[in-house]
Design an enzyme around this catalytic site. Structure first.
Site, PDB file in Angstrom:
ATOM      1  N   LYS A  21      44.700  56.374  50.153  1.00  0.00           N
ATOM      2  CA  LYS A  21      43.708  57.288  50.734  1.00  0.00           C
ATOM      3  C   LYS A  21      42.789  57.750  49.600  1.00  0.00           C
ATOM      4  O   LYS A  21      43.258  58.002  48.486  1.00  0.00           O
ATOM      5  CB  LYS A  21      44.445  58.474  51.370  1.00  0.00           C
ATOM      6  CG  LYS A  21      43.529  59.464  52.076  1.00  0.00           C
ATOM      7  CD  LYS A  21      44.344  60.569  52.753  1.00  0.00           C
ATOM      8  CE  LYS A  21      43.459  61.543  53.508  1.00  0.00           C
ATOM      9  NZ  LYS A  21      44.230  62.627  54.168  1.00  0.00           N
TER      10      LYS A  21
ATOM     11  N   SER B 201      43.132  63.583  59.103  1.00  0.00           N
ATOM     12  CA  SER B 201      42.123  63.053  58.223  1.00  0.00           C
ATOM     13  C   SER B 201      42.451  61.668  57.644  1.00  0.00           C
ATOM     14  O   SER B 201      41.547  60.984  57.164  1.00  0.00           O
ATOM     15  CB  SER B 201      41.893  64.028  57.068  1.00  0.00           C
ATOM     16  OG  SER B 201      43.050  64.101  56.238  1.00  0.00           O
TER      17      SER B 201
ATOM     18  N   SER C 246      47.504  65.551  59.243  1.00  0.00           N
ATOM     19  CA  SER C 246      46.622  64.450  58.836  1.00  0.00           C
ATOM     20  C   SER C 246      47.297  63.114  58.575  1.00  0.00           C
ATOM     21  O   SER C 246      46.620  62.102  58.405  1.00  0.00           O
ATOM     22  CB  SER C 246      45.827  64.845  57.589  1.00  0.00           C
ATOM     23  OG  SER C 246      44.763  65.680  57.938  1.00  0.00           O
TER      24      SER C 246
END
Lengths: 484, 95
Positions: free
Chosen positions: A76, A151, A175
């Site tokens: 990420k 997210s 997330s």
């Protein structure tokens, strides 16, 4: 090759069916072929990946491999990666080449994992749909008209579309779990402090936690094994031994006590999802578990408390972006005030600014007791609810999100509607507990996830509970059409 | 709690974030909505509840007072928008 899990790929590498270089080239090829449509990657690090794959092959040949050696993964873009842009999904850090590696990145590299690139995400991890990314939204591989969740939406979409077999995510209010649910994969948020936050760009420091996202619980166990552990560079990281997460995957669930909180099945839950969760719970009954209803009476306060704690900590953490030391600086500032105001005003997107403003207000003179202190007290109440529940049950099960993936634009105009998509996940962050989401069926053509919550440091138990379900069901093996 | 556009401008100044003047009305509306959501907390009496700062109620760990970081000024300043002679450049502060 792309149809295989990490565990199967590790076997293939061990048996010399293919090399890490071949594996890496195959996955890079898939990214090239499919990602223009999905937008899961912000940066693809092809050259570094191939170099790392050759190193991994040398290590495999010497017999010094770990289960992750030679396995392609992606990070990420919230994790700092030395020499590679680390944008956090923001214009503010579009030009930021990190001078160091995050601990998670370093640990996965040391285990021999091959990083293929950096994954798209909501800006500074603030969002539940990936629509707040400066690099444009990620699309859900199951239906490209719907969001992948957020997210960690790039991570979930990339794993779901078989662009990588595993990826890292971070979870401040859901997330990892919510996008895992929306994209039909397995994602684990560990206990707060289990994984180092060093080099993970901070959003809300008392809630943020990194975890693995992969297709199966077995793969999450392999990734967590490499990620978890004490790190003196993170003062909130907990100094506790890391168990062998793979060793207990097959433990019997006979006598497992499962609690279903009645607050998770009330108004606001899509009836289709409620039905799928109950069907999954029935599978557990067949595996020998005992089910009982429990109550988390302060659950309804978790949203309000979260939207004080998270923005307050965000406003303080994001004060570091000043247009002076790194990141975006506005053109031709008139004076220092103008430099700060415009660099931040132009560098941050709308949702990040909303949260900075809410947090600044909540922490401003005269309001601290009414907001932040009150929220911390509510946090205690929520955590005590869980404590009482875990006196009676071993794990808690319920929906991960009240609906399946929603359409682009459906909630982006209404912040509260967006916040409510994390209504079942945020209490877990407020209490600091571990939680996991596994696929348990489909609502129409969209996958649905079930959340399993455990007691502090019960990651091994959660992975065991998820793995046994995945031995008797095949929801986690389903692939979106575009990935086939 | 309902915020006015003047409140938004004041909070934006405290946060050092420029808000487009055309957008302060939108921010006032959105932030007021979020504060309304947050204020559901007020329905609960928390007079005797101890605030929770850390999920595991851990105390801050101490380390020996030793230098552990090497000097990396050159590496770090390579990321800065404007530097000169090892210093970060900002617009003139003192006339």
């Amino acid at each position: 090759m792309h149809e295989n899990t990490i565990a199967a790929l590790a076997d293939g590498l061990g048996a010399k069916e293919y090399s890490s270089q071949e594996l890496t080239e195959a996955f890079l090829g898939r990214i090239q072929a499919l990602d223009a449509n999905l937008n899961a990657f912000i940066t693809v690090t092809e050259e570094q990946a191939l170099a790392a794959a050759r190193e991994a092959d040398a290590r495999l040949a010497k017999g010094e491999a770990t289960p992750l050696t030679g396995i392609p993964i992606a990070q990420k873009d919230i994790f700092c990666t030395k020499g590679v842009r680390s944008s956090c999904g923001s214009k503010m850090l579009d030009n930021f080449i990190s001078p160091y590696d995050a601990t998670v990145v370093e640990r996965l590299r040391r285990a021999g994992a091959v990083m293929l690139g950096k994954l798209n995400m909501d800006e500074f991890a603030m969002g539940s749909s990936n629509e707040t990314s400066y690099y444009g939204p990620v699309k859900n591989p199951w239906d490209t008209g719907t969001v992948p969740g957020g997210s960690s939406g790039g991570s979930a979409a990339a794993v779901s579309a078989r662009l990588v077999p595993g990826a890292t995510g971070t979870d401040t209010g859901g997330s990892i779990r919510q996008p895992a649910s929306f994209c039909g994969i397995t994602g684990l948020k560990p206990t707060y402090g289990r994984v180092s936050r060093w080099g993970m760009i901070a959003f809300a420091s008392s809630l943020d936690q990194a975890g693995p996202m992969a297709r199966t619980a077995e793969d999450c166990a392999l990734m967590l094994q490499a990620m978890a552990g004490f790190d003196p560079k993170d003062s909130t990281c907990v100094d506790q031994p890391v168990p062998n997460y793979s060793a207990t995957l097959n433990d019997s669930l006979e006598g497992l006590r499962i609690g279903l909180p009645k607050e998770f099945f009330g108004a606001g839950l899509d009836p289709d999802i409620g039905r799928l969760i109950h069907e999954a719970v029935d599978e557990y009954r067949k595996l020998g578990a005992a089910i009982r209803e429990i109550s988390l009476p302060n659950m309804h306060l978790s949203g309000p408390a979260y939207y004080v704690v998270a923005p307050a900590e965000c406003s303080s953490n994001l004060a570091r972006f000043d247009g002076v030391r790194y990141g975006y600086r506005c053109q031709a500032p008139r004076d220092l005030k103008d430099l700060y105001m415009r660099s931040r005003g132009e560098g941050f997107g709308a949702e990040v600014k909303r949260r900075i403003l809410i947090g600044t207000y909540a922490l401003s003179a005269g309001y601290y007791d009414a907001y932040y202190l009150k929220a911390q007290k509510i946090r205690r109440l929520i955590s005590e609810d869980f404590k009482r529940a875990f006196d009676e049950v071993d794990v808690i099960m319920g929906p991960t999100s009240p609906s399946a993936a929603f359409r682009f634009g459906e909630k982006s105009a209404d912040p509260i509607a967006m916040y409510l998509s994390d209504i079942y996940t945020i209490a877990v962050n407020l209490a600091g507990l571990p939680g996991l989401s596994i696929p348990v069926g489909f609502s129409g053509k969209l996958p649905v996830g079930m959340q399993i919550i455990g007691n502090y440091f019960a990651e091994a138990r959660l992975l065991n509970v998820a793995h046994r379900y995945q031995q008797v069901t095949d929801w986690h093996r389903r692939a979106p059409l575009l990935a086939c | 709690m309902s915020l006015t556009t003047e409140d938004v401008t004041r909070i934006a100044w405290l946060a050092r974030v420029e808000i487009d003047p055309d957008k302060t009305g939108d921010y006032a509306r959105d932030l007021s909505g979020i504060l309304g959501f947050i204020e559901q907390m007020n329905a609960v009496d928390t007079e005797t509840v101890a605030p929770m700062a850390h999920p595991l109620d851990q105390a801050q760990r101490l380390r020996p007072d030793q230098v552990t970081e090497p000097d990396q000024r050159v590496v770090f300043q390579a990321q800065a928008p404007a530097v000169e002679a090892g210093l970060y450049l900002v617009p003139k502060v003192i006339e």
